[in-house]
Design a protein around this motif. Structure first.
Motif, PDB file in Angstrom:
ATOM      1  N   ARG A  77     -48.353 -56.630  17.563  1.00 28.30           N
ATOM      2  CA  ARG A  77     -47.340 -55.640  17.217  1.00 28.30           C
ATOM      3  C   ARG A  77     -47.026 -54.761  18.428  1.00 28.30           C
ATOM      4  NH1 ARG A  77     -44.898 -57.076  12.473  1.00 28.30           N
ATOM      5  NH2 ARG A  77     -46.404 -57.417  10.794  1.00 28.30           N
ATOM      6  N   HIS A  78     -45.804 -54.231  18.450  1.00 30.60           N
ATOM      7  CA  HIS A  78     -45.411 -53.217  19.431  1.00 30.60           C
ATOM      8  C   HIS A  78     -44.912 -52.002  18.659  1.00 30.60           C
ATOM      9  CE1 HIS A  78     -43.204 -51.069  22.547  1.00 30.60           C
ATOM     10  NE2 HIS A  78     -43.855 -51.803  23.438  1.00 30.60           N
ATOM     11  N   PRO A  79     -45.244 -50.795  19.098  1.00 37.02           N
ATOM     12  CA  PRO A  79     -44.859 -49.608  18.328  1.00 37.02           C
ATOM     13  C   PRO A  79     -43.363 -49.481  18.057  1.00 37.02           C
ATOM     14  CG  PRO A  79     -46.482 -49.020  19.983  1.00 37.02           C
ATOM     15  CD  PRO A  79     -46.101 -50.448  20.248  1.00 37.02           C
ATOM     16  N   VAL A  80     -42.515 -49.850  19.014  1.00 39.69           N
ATOM     17  CA  VAL A  80     -41.074 -49.660  18.837  1.00 39.69           C
ATOM     18  C   VAL A  80     -40.539 -50.550  17.717  1.00 39.69           C
ATOM     19  CG1 VAL A  80     -38.806 -49.945  19.903  1.00 39.69           C
ATOM     20  CG2 VAL A  80     -40.668 -48.852  21.190  1.00 39.69           C
ATOM     21  N   LEU A 134     -46.497 -44.492  18.038  1.00 36.43           N
ATOM     22  CA  LEU A 134     -45.927 -44.806  16.730  1.00 36.43           C
ATOM     23  C   LEU A 134     -45.677 -43.530  15.932  1.00 36.43           C
ATOM     24  CD1 LEU A 134     -45.066 -47.090  14.817  1.00 36.43           C
ATOM     25  CD2 LEU A 134     -47.409 -47.094  13.932  1.00 36.43           C
ATOM     26  N   ASP A 135     -46.588 -42.576  16.041  1.00 37.86           N
ATOM     27  CA  ASP A 135     -46.419 -41.275  15.384  1.00 37.86           C
ATOM     28  C   ASP A 135     -45.122 -40.620  15.854  1.00 37.86           C
ATOM     29  OD1 ASP A 135     -46.682 -38.713  14.272  1.00 37.86           O
ATOM     30  OD2 ASP A 135     -48.841 -38.672  14.606  1.00 37.86           O
ATOM     31  N   ARG A 136     -44.891 -40.598  17.162  1.00 42.46           N
ATOM     32  CA  ARG A 136     -43.661 -40.005  17.693  1.00 42.46           C
ATOM     33  C   ARG A 136     -42.420 -40.760  17.220  1.00 42.46           C
ATOM     34  NH1 ARG A 136     -42.940 -39.191  23.777  1.00 42.46           N
ATOM     35  NH2 ARG A 136     -41.157 -38.033  22.919  1.00 42.46           N
ATOM     36  N   LEU A 137     -42.496 -42.076  17.254  1.00 41.31           N
ATOM     37  CA  LEU A 137     -41.337 -42.888  16.878  1.00 41.31           C
ATOM     38  C   LEU A 137     -40.924 -42.656  15.425  1.00 41.31           C
ATOM     39  CD1 LEU A 137     -42.440 -46.141  18.685  1.00 41.31           C
ATOM     40  CD2 LEU A 137     -40.292 -44.941  19.142  1.00 41.31           C
ATOM     41  N   LEU A 138     -41.888 -42.367  14.576  1.00 37.23           N
ATOM     42  CA  LEU A 138     -41.604 -42.175  13.152  1.00 37.23           C
ATOM     43  C   LEU A 138     -41.244 -40.732  12.803  1.00 37.23           C
ATOM     44  CD1 LEU A 138     -44.390 -44.424  11.582  1.00 37.23           C
ATOM     45  CD2 LEU A 138     -41.941 -44.935  11.763  1.00 37.23           C
ATOM     46  N   VAL A 143     -37.054 -41.551  21.365  1.00 40.78           N
ATOM     47  CA  VAL A 143     -38.313 -41.394  22.097  1.00 40.78           C
ATOM     48  C   VAL A 143     -38.259 -42.173  23.398  1.00 40.78           C
ATOM     49  CG1 VAL A 143     -40.797 -41.855  22.077  1.00 40.78           C
ATOM     50  CG2 VAL A 143     -39.670 -41.035  19.993  1.00 40.78           C
ATOM     51  N   THR A 144     -38.633 -41.500  24.484  1.00 39.26           N
ATOM     52  CA  THR A 144     -38.880 -42.155  25.755  1.00 39.26           C
ATOM     53  C   THR A 144     -40.303 -41.824  26.175  1.00 39.26           C
ATOM     54  OG1 THR A 144     -36.571 -42.088  26.470  1.00 39.26           O
ATOM     55  CG2 THR A 144     -38.246 -42.276  28.200  1.00 39.26           C
ATOM     56  N   GLN A 145     -41.076 -42.851  26.483  1.00 39.62           N
ATOM     57  CA  GLN A 145     -42.472 -42.624  26.865  1.00 39.62           C
ATOM     58  C   GLN A 145     -42.942 -43.793  27.715  1.00 39.62           C
ATOM     59  OE1 GLN A 145     -45.239 -41.029  23.908  1.00 39.62           O
ATOM     60  NE2 GLN A 145     -46.718 -42.625  24.458  1.00 39.62           N
ATOM     61  N   ARG A 146     -43.686 -43.496  28.767  1.00 36.85           N
ATOM     62  CA  ARG A 146     -44.247 -44.525  29.635  1.00 36.85           C
ATOM     63  C   ARG A 146     -45.762 -44.554  29.434  1.00 36.85           C
ATOM     64  NH1 ARG A 146     -39.948 -46.096  29.933  1.00 36.85           N
ATOM     65  NH2 ARG A 146     -38.452 -46.191  31.660  1.00 36.85           N
ATOM     66  N   GLY A 147     -46.278 -45.729  29.140  1.00 35.46           N
ATOM     67  CA  GLY A 147     -47.716 -45.866  28.954  1.00 35.46           C
ATOM     68  C   GLY A 147     -48.263 -47.038  29.741  1.00 35.46           C
ATOM     69  N   THR A 148     -49.565 -47.160  29.747  1.00 33.41           N
ATOM     70  CA  THR A 148     -50.208 -48.293  30.416  1.00 33.41           C
ATOM     71  C   THR A 148     -49.898 -49.596  29.693  1.00 33.41           C
ATOM     72  OG1 THR A 148     -52.008 -46.861  31.172  1.00 33.41           O
ATOM     73  CG2 THR A 148     -52.416 -49.237  31.197  1.00 33.41           C
ATOM     74  N   TYR A 149     -49.896 -49.554  28.381  1.00 36.90           N
ATOM     75  CA  TYR A 149     -49.702 -50.755  27.574  1.00 36.90           C
ATOM     76  C   TYR A 149     -48.388 -50.752  26.788  1.00 36.90           C
ATOM     77  CZ  TYR A 149     -54.737 -51.124  28.422  1.00 36.90           C
ATOM     78  OH  TYR A 149     -55.972 -51.198  29.014  1.00 36.90           O
ATOM     79  N   TYR A 150     -47.937 -49.573  26.352  1.00 38.36           N
ATOM     80  CA  TYR A 150     -46.764 -49.490  25.483  1.00 38.36           C
ATOM     81  C   TYR A 150     -45.815 -48.408  25.986  1.00 38.36           C
ATOM     82  CZ  TYR A 150     -50.018 -52.035  22.564  1.00 38.36           C
ATOM     83  OH  TYR A 150     -50.926 -52.957  22.112  1.00 38.36           O
ATOM     84  N   SER A 151     -44.550 -48.768  26.049  1.00 39.87           N
ATOM     85  CA  SER A 151     -43.534 -47.820  26.491  1.00 39.87           C
ATOM     86  C   SER A 151     -42.339 -47.881  25.557  1.00 39.87           C
ATOM     87  CB  SER A 151     -43.097 -48.129  27.923  1.00 39.87           C
ATOM     88  OG  SER A 151     -44.183 -48.012  28.828  1.00 39.87           O
ATOM     89  N   GLU A 153     -38.017 -46.641  25.652  1.00 38.28           N
ATOM     90  CA  GLU A 153     -36.910 -46.113  26.440  1.00 38.28           C
ATOM     91  C   GLU A 153     -35.771 -45.746  25.491  1.00 38.28           C
ATOM     92  OE1 GLU A 153     -34.862 -44.712  29.629  1.00 38.28           O
ATOM     93  OE2 GLU A 153     -36.899 -45.542  29.708  1.00 38.28           O
ATOM     94  N   GLU A 154     -35.639 -44.454  25.226  1.00 40.71           N
ATOM     95  CA  GLU A 154     -34.615 -43.954  24.301  1.00 40.71           C
ATOM     96  C   GLU A 154     -34.595 -44.782  23.011  1.00 40.71           C
ATOM     97  OE1 GLU A 154     -30.805 -43.432  26.050  1.00 40.71           O
ATOM     98  OE2 GLU A 154     -31.557 -42.228  27.716  1.00 40.71           O
ATOM     99  N   ALA A 155     -35.768 -45.029  22.487  1.00 41.40           N
ATOM    100  CA  ALA A 155     -35.889 -45.816  21.250  1.00 41.40           C
ATOM    101  C   ALA A 155     -35.437 -44.964  20.069  1.00 41.40           C
ATOM    102  CB  ALA A 155     -37.329 -46.266  21.057  1.00 41.40           C
ATOM    103  N   ARG A 156     -34.463 -45.459  19.324  1.00 38.40           N
ATOM    104  CA  ARG A 156     -33.897 -44.732  18.185  1.00 38.40           C
ATOM    105  C   ARG A 156     -34.540 -45.206  16.888  1.00 38.40           C
ATOM    106  NH1 ARG A 156     -31.736 -42.749  22.282  1.00 38.40           N
ATOM    107  NH2 ARG A 156     -29.678 -41.761  22.289  1.00 38.40           N
ATOM    108  N   THR A 157     -34.981 -44.273  16.080  1.00 33.75           N
ATOM    109  CA  THR A 157     -35.536 -44.599  14.760  1.00 33.75           C
ATOM    110  C   THR A 157     -34.898 -43.699  13.709  1.00 33.75           C
ATOM    111  OG1 THR A 157     -37.430 -43.202  15.352  1.00 33.75           O
ATOM    112  CG2 THR A 157     -37.732 -45.590  15.486  1.00 33.75           C
ATOM    113  N   ILE A 158     -33.589 -43.628  13.754  1.00 36.69           N
ATOM    114  CA  ILE A 158     -32.808 -42.825  12.824  1.00 36.69           C
ATOM    115  C   ILE A 158     -32.506 -43.677  11.584  1.00 36.69           C
ATOM    116  CG2 ILE A 158     -30.606 -41.590  12.551  1.00 36.69           C
ATOM    117  CD1 ILE A 158     -30.625 -41.300  15.651  1.00 36.69           C
TER     118      ILE A 158
END
Length: 299
Positions: A77-80, A134-138, A143-151, A153-158
């Motif tokens: 799975r990927h959070p986005v 995932l908490d932020r996305l929901l 959401v824009t976030q850079r991580g080691t494993y998961y990022s 880029e302006e991911a919309r969850t409207i």
């Protein structure tokens, strides 16, 4: 004490699946969960359907019972993309979804996408990134976030979840890092007991291990100033030293559940019977437990 069930995603929907999920609602279970795997153990070469589509179908076939995963993991799975699926599922169900989430293991899911199975430390590292993102996305529209494993880029969850501020997380954890995640992001915590005791331990040793897990969860909550009473505590049965013995009779289950309620467990999950499997329990006893045990346990 709440009583819930797990329905494995093994049924063709129009042949049997719809009826199995509707029956769980008729029996009065608090929630009906399913495993979120690509395949699982002895079912690897047998029918096994996707968790999210199965839950979506179940949401349209039921109206009251809560629905969810026990559990989803980062293995495939990927959070986005998961966030988009979850807000859709929460919408279809009218706000009845709980996300069970954990670090995953080394089974078929761990290598099905062609990767080398992650070490326990890497699984924990990934979950540490996965759950907060995932908490932020929901809860945030973009959401824009850079991580080691998961990022992202302006991911919309409207428009977000029906449940506010988001659908609840039930975090499966026994180690310190996972328990801290449960304390910070969870609305519930999930345990199957201590895996080290499954083969050679005793029921009493298992209860003592769960008591220790709950004490560490309480400590993790205290560390961040959270009241641990805010978290539900869920026991998924079938993985403690007594296996499915608690499902031998109504009295056996009430005794088992009562002993775990004394530890602080607030929800017990039992598997819907499957003939010729690890969950080959008597359907009549299962129905008696579903309909009679909650009253005896003071639900």
């Amino acid at each position: 004490m709440r009583l819930s069930t797990v329905i494995l995603p093994i049924y063709r929907w129009h042949e049997q699946g719809r009826e199995v999920w509707q029956r769980a609602e008729r029996l009065g279970f608090h929630a009906a969960y399913t495993y979120d795997h690509l395949s699982w153990r002895s079912f690897r070469d047998k029918p096994w359907f996707g968790a999210v589509p199965t839950l979506t179908a179940a949401a349209t076939a039921t109206s009251r019972v809560r629905l969810g995963t026990l559990v989803t993991s980062p293995n495939f799975r990927h959070p986005v993309t998961l966030a988009k699926e979850l807000i859709t599922l929460d919408d279809v169900s009218g706000g009845r979804i709980t996300l069970g989430i954990g670090a995953g293991g080394t089974g078929f899911d761990a290598t099905a996408l062609g990767q080398v199975a992650w070490t326990p430390r890497e699984r924990a590292d990934r979950l540490d990134e996965f759950v907060p993102l995932l908490d932020r996305l929901l809860t945030e529209g973009a959401v824009t976030q850079r991580g080691t494993y998961y990022s992202a880029e302006e991911a919309r969850t409207i428009p977000g979840c029906v449940q506010r501020p988001r659908l609840p997380f039930a975090v499966a954890a026994t180690g310190p890092r996972g328990l801290r995640l449960a304390a910070r992001h969870g609305q519930a915590w999930v345990t199957t007991g201590d895996p080290a005791l499954f083969e050679t331990g005793t029921p009493e040793q298992s209860r003592q291990a769960i008591r220790g897990q709950i004490e560490r969860l309480d400590a993790a909550c205290t560390e961040i100033g959270r009241d641990s009473a805010e978290l539900d505590r869920i026991l998924l049965t079938g993985f403690t030293p007594d296996r499915n013995t608690p499902l031998d009779s109504l009295d056996a289950f009430v005794d088992f559940a009562g002993r775990h309620a004394e530890l602080g467990i607030t929800e017990i999950v039992i598997h819907t019977p499957i003939p010729d499997s690890d969950w080959d329990t008597d359907p009549k006893v299962f129905e008696r437990i579903a309909t009679e045990a909650p009253a005896q346990l003071g639900r």
